[in-house]
Write an enzyme that holds these catalytic residues in place. Sequence first.
Site, PDB file in Angstrom:
ATOM      1  N   ASP A 255     -10.814   1.616  -3.900  1.00  0.00           N
ATOM      2  CA  ASP A 255     -11.016   3.049  -3.673  1.00  0.00           C
ATOM      3  C   ASP A 255     -11.749   3.735  -4.826  1.00  0.00           C
ATOM      4  O   ASP A 255     -12.127   4.903  -4.696  1.00  0.00           O
ATOM      5  CB  ASP A 255      -9.668   3.746  -3.468  1.00  0.00           C
TER       6      ASP A 255
ATOM      7  N   GLU B 132       1.897  -0.511  -5.094  1.00  0.00           N
ATOM      8  CA  GLU B 132       0.745   0.382  -5.282  1.00  0.00           C
ATOM      9  C   GLU B 132       1.298   1.805  -5.399  1.00  0.00           C
ATOM     10  O   GLU B 132       1.485   2.492  -4.401  1.00  0.00           O
ATOM     11  CB  GLU B 132      -0.222   0.248  -4.106  1.00  0.00           C
TER      12      GLU B 132
ATOM     13  N   ASP C 257       0.819  -1.206   0.000  1.00  0.00           N
ATOM     14  CA  ASP C 257       0.000   0.000   0.000  1.00  0.00           C
ATOM     15  C   ASP C 257       0.862   1.271   0.000  1.00  0.00           C
ATOM     16  O   ASP C 257       1.897   1.333   0.667  1.00  0.00           O
ATOM     17  CB  ASP C 257      -0.906  -0.039   1.240  1.00  0.00           C
TER      18      ASP C 257
END
Length: 557
Positions: free
Chosen positions: A408, A355, A308
């Site tokens: 998201d 990411e 992340d």
Amino acid sequence: MKRAAGILLPVFSLPGDFGIGSFSIEAYRWIDCLKEAGQSYWQILPLGSTGYGDSPYQSFSSFACNPYFIDLEELKALGLLTEEELSGERHCGDEGKIDYGHIYESREKLLRLAHRRFRESLNGSESVGEDAVRRTKDRATYQAAVAALYPETGEYCLYRAVKDSQGGKSYLEWEAPLKERDSEALRAFAANHEAEIDYYVWTQVLFHEQWSRLKEYALAHGITIIGDLPIYVAPDSADAWAHPELFQLDEEGKPEAVAGCPPDYFSPDGQLWGNPLYDWDYHKRSGYAWWARRMEYSLSIYDCIRMDHFRGFDEYFAIPAGKPAKEGSWKPGPGVALFKAIAEKLGKPLPIIAEDLGFMTESVIQMVKESGFPPMKVLEFAYDSDNQNLYLPHRYERNCVAYTGTHDNEPLMGWIRNQNEAVRLRMLRYQGSEHTPESDLYWDCIRTVLASVADTVVIPMWDYLGCGNEARINVPSAAGGNWQWRMPKGGFTEHLIRHCRMLAEIYGREPEPVPVPAEIEAALAEAQAAKESEEPVSPEVAGEADKGKSNTPKAEA
């Protein structure tokens, strides 16, 4: 990563009884469906134990997992819960939406009841039937399972027990001896709250046992689990309480600055996440030991990890405590040196997806390139500029993982409906979709990504289902209403499974055949023989056989 395809679906979004996805028979059916659909990957969100806000990115610990995912039917089979006790929780609330308030109130009651009976079975209590005792662990086996937990998991269990005793308050508001981890105070607490601490230990043991079986089942059926590792820890967490030296905290233990990000595509005013920031100088001096432990633990749970907010390792956005996000500034991070140190400590290459979404600087691009990790490409970002947009499929390189959207983003159909005419026209022309009905445009988007040169493509399940914004998993910076969507039972129909497999085969993403392990075949054969003779079969074999019904072409999730 090999040229293949996968599907993104959080564990909590799996269908089934009891209000939230879990490691139930539905999870095994889901893996059956993935195999039949020609998929190679199941991508999930973090499995950490969640708190306020229910976000899997705000976990109580980097070394503990969410007890909500424990299969309650297995506890019934073990004699630790009864059907009467479970009946009130079956089909609770809206099947398509998680009611976390109800789960919070009801799930812990059931788990604590099962734990009490488990302890009684270890102690040979007369209140627990012989059948239950027979099917639960003996003391030596349980103690061995507890000893196998990470020490940091033990810190989490102690932290949760203390938190309960302090009325659920943040550790910063605890009584001073407990807040400051005074050794005498902690020893006294542990001695007086042994059963409470053991409850949290037991849930972690049970979680890891159930998840390990499901993960092994996935591997046996050719499905690789892509997990997710949040870059930060929650401000109220066992990590920050037990190891304040890892973070930028003041003398009172409060963050000097917190994490977030500047204004971007998702949030015009920026995002204030509130997580404590790492003291990267300390981590460097320690040889990144804590990060190596965290990665080791995560790789014991997942086969591959989506890292992340990868750009935060190049530069991280620091927001002074108490200030809005727009007053933050970029600070230098550890860079690729962190991952080199971790790989050296673990003695193997790191199976990481970077990411790297958001504002990309030259230094971030160079860090991703130097790491060798595949970056992410998201189609929903592709059509808002010109033909040089890095998210357009003709700009992809093989070493990347491509998505239509992420957790998201809006689901494809919601996104399509909300685009302005300029973006919509670019999308239609690029995909050759000028004559496609709007209701089918999501399939053109999916095909565009699957046809790309990207080695790996992961499509969110809500996009395969053609869902609108009712299925959106997360709206960044929104205070509530996130992490709730659940796939309808039977949503992965035979028709959809066949269509997914056809697309995987057309675009060269079909997996190689994987033989079913002999023990599963044997369990199926024994269960079938018992059924034909109407003779009882042992609970262990029956459970294995139920979870092994992967070879029927009629499996649906």
